[in-house]
Design a protein around this motif. Structure first.
Motif, short mmCIF file in Angstrom:
data_model
loop_
_atom_site.label_atom_id
_atom_site.label_comp_id
_atom_site.label_asym_id
_atom_site.label_seq_id
_atom_site.Cartn_x
_atom_site.Cartn_y
_atom_site.Cartn_z
N GLY A 41 0.79 -1.23 0.00
CA GLY A 41 0.00 0.00 0.00
C GLY A 41 0.82 1.27 0.00
N MET A 42 2.11 1.18 -0.25
CA MET A 42 2.93 2.39 -0.30
C MET A 42 2.57 3.22 -1.53
SD MET A 42 6.72 1.37 1.07
CE MET A 42 7.11 3.12 1.17
N SER A 43 2.67 4.52 -1.40
CA SER A 43 2.21 5.45 -2.44
C SER A 43 3.37 6.03 -3.24
CB SER A 43 1.41 6.58 -1.79
OG SER A 43 1.18 7.64 -2.69
N GLN A 44 3.25 5.99 -4.57
CA GLN A 44 4.27 6.58 -5.44
C GLN A 44 4.27 8.10 -5.31
OE1 GLN A 44 3.25 5.06 -9.34
NE2 GLN A 44 4.64 3.33 -9.13
N SER A 45 3.09 8.70 -5.27
CA SER A 45 3.02 10.16 -5.18
C SER A 45 3.56 10.65 -3.83
CB SER A 45 1.57 10.64 -5.38
OG SER A 45 0.70 10.05 -4.45
N ALA A 46 3.34 9.87 -2.77
CA ALA A 46 3.89 10.24 -1.46
C ALA A 46 5.41 10.14 -1.47
CB ALA A 46 3.31 9.34 -0.37
N ALA A 47 5.94 9.13 -2.16
CA ALA A 47 7.39 8.99 -2.28
C ALA A 47 7.99 10.17 -3.04
CB ALA A 47 7.74 7.68 -2.98
N LEU A 48 7.28 10.64 -4.06
CA LEU A 48 7.72 11.80 -4.83
C LEU A 48 7.72 13.05 -3.96
CD1 LEU A 48 8.60 12.34 -7.76
CD2 LEU A 48 6.23 12.94 -8.28
N PHE A 49 6.67 13.19 -3.15
CA PHE A 49 6.57 14.31 -2.21
C PHE A 49 7.73 14.24 -1.20
CE2 PHE A 49 5.24 16.51 1.58
CZ PHE A 49 4.47 17.57 1.15
N GLY A 50 7.96 13.05 -0.65
CA GLY A 50 9.03 12.87 0.33
C GLY A 50 10.40 13.15 -0.24
N ALA A 51 10.61 12.78 -1.52
CA ALA A 51 11.90 13.05 -2.17
C ALA A 51 12.13 14.55 -2.29
CB ALA A 51 11.93 12.40 -3.54
N GLY A 52 11.05 15.29 -2.61
CA GLY A 52 11.18 16.75 -2.71
C GLY A 52 11.51 17.38 -1.37
N ILE A 53 10.81 16.94 -0.31
CA ILE A 53 11.08 17.45 1.04
C ILE A 53 12.50 17.10 1.47
CG2 ILE A 53 10.50 17.19 3.48
CD1 ILE A 53 8.49 18.88 2.01
#
Length: 463
Positions: A41-53
């Motif tokens: 259930g891990m999210s690709q969009s959340a990973a993209l957000f986390g990479a930016g942060i």
């Protein structure tokens, strides 16, 4: 190398957006691949957000002097699997991966404090050019298989059923493979590759600065033509892009942040599970430390500035460590400096720190927009494979450039380089429980040991 844009240079706003988008494309595939591989259930969009942060945190700690993007780290895949496998629920697993990132980040902080006190001169002694050069090459060469593997695959998948014997009974084993003909995929990948090469070599002005955008668009266009023909003729072998993902797409959606799920699983954590997480994550941070040095040595050679001295290794380590914590809090994935990002800087000659900052902001913003994230996810593997041949190749070549001034007529130098290259290319890895020393780490360690053994030998005089 000669840079078109140095670290402090600021491209015009229009160009800045284009350059940032190019960086985003370069790091995209690997960044969203980690949550896809881990699943649960891990999210690709959340990973993209986390990479930016995580990247913004890194830039702050490095005083905006190190132009590299932080993305999801493959080194922690085994640790993340262990976090979910040992959890009593999926929510507890999400709490575990955040806790694991904190443990790994703390290791970085401790090492950064030691480096601050002891300085970096010892690093130059145990990892001179004869050691670090071939190690950087291994970073690129170890990824070569990924690029070539992607070159022959598309996004449309077909179901493959294989009958196997399980517990004494014949059962159907279902797997999924690329439906498209590998020859068609390779053709699209080569369109991408040669477009990037031609733009980089013969391009004028903007074309020379955005070869990846042009290359990916050319490859995507070729894949689209084949896919439409395949749909029209009902020939699945020509269908490379999976356009079906656009059907249930939401225009705007808040990413499925990891900390929201983790909050529901905190009560399920106990001492035994926390100890398991610590053992799974903390040792990996020591392994990634070696790759961290190699990455920053490589980037230093590209921008002609020693990042281990300015802003300092302690700052890059703090940025990487705290950035990993922040990235995992939102996206679940510990972050690391990306070779693809370094390769993009090297090929385009654009080391502008503002470009990296804009890329980080862009990755955060687009993580909320369904059409954009969906479009990026439809870029075929074969197209990204064509791009990655150049990116990984440049990393390998930049490592070889570091040993240009090393006298390989001296056996003591020749053996160091030989040991590193063969161990790395041969894929030497060592596993200790849940901790795995990657081929890069193993090659570097063997290289350091070999160099220590032969360092006292005086240079041989040619007869």
């Amino acid at each position: 190398m000669k840079l078109t844009y140095d670290i402090k240079d600021k491209p015009s706003f229009g160009k800045l957006l284009i350059f940032a988008f190019q960086q985003l494309l370069a790091i995209l595939a690997a960044t969203i691949a980690v949550p896809t591989i881990v699943g649960n259930g891990m999210s690709q969009s959340a990973a993209l957000f986390g990479a930016g942060i995580g990247t913004i945190v890194y830039l702050l700690f490095t005083k905006f002097r190190s132009p590299v993007f932080l993305g999801s780290s493959f080194a922690f895949l085994g640790s993340m699997f262990a976090a979910f496998a040992g959890a009593v629920s999926a929510e507890a697993g999400f709490a575990g991966i955040i806790l694991g990132a904190l443990f790994a980040g703390l290791v970085y902080v401790v090492i950064a404090i030691i480096v601050k006190v002891a300085g970096v001169k010892w690093i130059d002694k145990i990892m001179p050019a004869v050691v670090i050069g071939p190690t950087v090459s291994i970073i690129g060469l170890s990824l070569a298989g990924n690029a070539i593997g992607d070159l022959g695959t598309g996004k449309v998948m077909k179901e493959v059923v294989e009958q196997v014997v399980q517990d004494g009974q014949i059962v159907d084993k279902v797997s999924y493979v690329s439906a498209a003909s590998p020859y068609v995929c390779i053709l699209c990948g080569l369109v991408t590759l040669f477009t990037v090469v031609l733009c980089s070599v013969y391009g004028k002005k903007m074309a020379k600065l955005i070869p990846f955008i042009i290359g990916i668009l050319a490859g995507y266009a070729a894949a689209t033509i084949f896919t439409l023909i395949g749909i029209k003729t009902n020939n699945i072998a020509l269908q490379i892009i999976d356009f079906s993902v656009f059907q249930n797409m939401k225009f705007f959606a808040v990413p499925d942040f990891t900390f929201i799920k983790a909050a529901k699983g905190l009560s399920a954590l106990d001492g035994k599970y926390i100890a398991t997480i610590a053992v799974a994550y903390a040792p990996v941070a020591f392994v990634v430390f070696a790759e961290h040095i190699a990455d920053h040595k490589n980037l230093s050679s590209v921008i002609s500035k020693d990042l281990l001295e300015d802003p300092g290794l302690h700052r890059t380590l703090l940025g990487d460590g705290v950035g990993s914590m922040a990235g995992a809090f939102f996206g679940g994935c510990p972050n690391t400096t990306y070779g693809e990002s370094v390769g993009c800087v090297a090929i385009t000659g654009n080391a502008s720190i503002v470009t990296i900052l804009c890329t980080a902001v862009m990755s955060i913003v687009i993580s909320f927009f369904g059409p954009f994230v969906t479009f990026l996810s439809t870029i075929p593997n074969c197209v990204m494979g064509g791009v990655c041949i150049t990116l990984y190749g440049f990393i390998a070549v930049s490592g070889l450039k570091m040993i240009q001034k090393v006298d390989l007529d001296q056996n003591k130098n020749l053996f160091v380089v030989a040991v590193i290259l063969i161990a790395g290319i041969g894929g030497l890895t060592l596993s200790f429980g849940k901790v795995t020393l990657t081929e890069v780490a193993c090659a570097l360690i063997l290289g350091i040991i070999t160099n220590i053994l032969v360092a006292k030998k005086k240079d041989e005089v040619a007869e």
